[in-house]
Design an enzyme around this catalytic site. Structure first.
Site, mmCIF file in Angstrom:
data_model
loop_
_atom_site.group_PDB
_atom_site.id
_atom_site.type_symbol
_atom_site.label_atom_id
_atom_site.label_comp_id
_atom_site.label_asym_id
_atom_site.label_seq_id
_atom_site.Cartn_x
_atom_site.Cartn_y
_atom_site.Cartn_z
ATOM 1 N N CYS A 63 1.523 -0.551 5.567
ATOM 2 C CA CYS A 63 0.988 0.053 4.330
ATOM 3 C C CYS A 63 -0.078 -0.956 3.843
ATOM 4 O O CYS A 63 -0.949 -0.679 3.001
ATOM 5 C CB CYS A 63 2.097 0.012 3.437
ATOM 6 S SG CYS A 63 3.343 1.518 3.861
ATOM 7 N N HIS A 110 -1.546 0.898 -3.609
ATOM 8 C CA HIS A 110 -0.992 1.573 -2.583
ATOM 9 C C HIS A 110 0.168 2.776 -3.170
ATOM 10 O O HIS A 110 0.806 2.346 -4.034
ATOM 11 C CB HIS A 110 0.073 0.705 -1.724
ATOM 12 C CG HIS A 110 0.948 1.419 -0.760
ATOM 13 N ND1 HIS A 110 0.357 2.355 0.086
ATOM 14 C CD2 HIS A 110 1.995 1.134 -0.365
ATOM 15 C CE1 HIS A 110 1.304 2.706 1.067
ATOM 16 N NE2 HIS A 110 2.518 2.034 0.645
ATOM 17 N N ASN A 143 3.458 8.960 0.372
ATOM 18 C CA ASN A 143 2.932 7.426 0.794
ATOM 19 C C ASN A 143 2.400 7.711 2.290
ATOM 20 O O ASN A 143 2.802 8.163 3.492
ATOM 21 C CB ASN A 143 4.331 6.760 1.184
ATOM 22 C CG ASN A 143 3.906 5.187 1.710
ATOM 23 O OD1 ASN A 143 2.724 5.086 2.109
ATOM 24 N ND2 ASN A 143 4.807 4.406 1.515
#
Length: 323
Positions: free
Chosen positions: A114, A250, A280
């Site tokens: 990520c 993020h 996500n």
């Protein structure tokens, strides 16, 4: 005078299939309300059968190039952040290079889960500042739907597929914080925390595996480390959260985003939030949010933007830039 890496184009791509939370209710012990209350996610996109990470990346790249008003032949390098490349090798970046019709330059993948886009952006900045490249296409693209355990309600409802891209170009700056472009970066990792977020398979194990996560532990580390890395990067240029126009974090979980902003002293109306629509998307989430934030009229020329991310590794970092 000094060389700066300036964002001159941005774009994104999302697969056509939209998956609302309600779609999970028939196969899992979960509800739309449960997912929303714990993550802020309402829907996500899943890639179609046969639609690969490089396909998503190529479409995002084409959008960014069009926004920049330049042709792929003018790009010196492609850096693609992904943990879900099409093949073991070659890199997905070289597949994008071919799809764009680039016959020169170089392309490679960056794998920091990520945090991948922040790592890729930092590497692209170094290439430009050192004079090794004039224009770099930086992409984050993922098909995390391919590594989900569809029986694990604590993880499979959180992730989605997508891609975002920016074009970075060399420009002359005065060397101060009023310069456009990347002003500071901060990268970190700590392999001791591998077991709180990982995929239980890989090439050496000859098993693709599925994503595994200890949610509470990831949350605890995320809030602490995201605020810390952002503040560290800002401190390098003598700035604080008060100077920031936009945080583009993020997009993992709305509660992490809110807690990080609070620790930095930045109100939520100065945070770009897209997690509700995309879930996500790992390395794709920051460039996706940058593209949408710009398209929505939030991010404007001259704004001071902070991006920060954390992912498996643990790997985390931030980039401070002026749009």
């Amino acid at each position: 005078m000094m060389k700066r890496a300036v964002i001159c184009g941005v774009g994104h791509y999302l697969p056509e299939r939209v998956v609302p939370n309600s779609e999970f209710e028939s196969t899992l012990d979960t509800t739309d309300d449960w997912i929303r209350s714990r993550s802020g996610i309402e829907r996500r996109h899943f890639a179609a059968e046969g639609e690969m990470t490089s396909d998503l990346a190529t479409k995002a790249a084409q959008a960014a190039l069009a926004d920049a008003g330049i042709d792929a032949s003018q790009i010196d390098a492609i850096i693609l952040a992904t943990s879900t490349a099409d093949l073991t090798f070659p890199s997905a970046a070289t597949m994008v290079q071919a799809a764009l019709g680039m016959e020169k330059g170089f392309a490679f993948d960056v794998q920091a889960v990520c945090a991948g886009f922040v790592y890729a952006l930092s590497n692209a900045n170094a290439l430009i500042v050192s004079g090794q490249a004039e224009r770099v296409l930086v992409i984050g693209a993922e098909t995390f739907s391919r590594i989900m355990d569809w029986t694990d309600r604590s993880t499979c409802v959180l992730f989605g597929d997508g891609a975002g891209a920016v074009v970075l170009a060399a420009a002359e700056g005065e060397g101060g914080t009023d310069d456009r472009g990347i002003l500071a970066t901060d990268l970190n990792s700590d392999g001791r925390y591998r077991d709180i977020l990982y995929v239980d398979g890989g090439i050496s194990t000859q098993n693709t595996g599925h994503l595994r996560m200890q949610g509470k532990e990831v949350f605890r580390h995320a809030v602490e480390k995201l605020a810390e890395t952002a503040e560290t990067a800002l401190a390098k240029i003598g700035m604080t959260g008060e100077d920031v126009d936009w945080i583009v974090p993020h997009q993992a979980n709305i509660r992490i985003i809110q807690a990080t902003a609070k620790r930095m002293g930045v109100p939520m109306d100065r945070v770009v939030v897209t997690v509700q629509d995309h879930g996500n998307t790992s390395a794709a989430s920051i460039p996706l949010a940058l593209s949408i934030g710009r398209a929505n009229g939030q991010i404007k020329s001259g704004d001071l933007v902070v991006t920060e991310a954390i992912g498996g590794g643990l790997a985390w970092g931030s980039v401070v830039l002026r749009w």
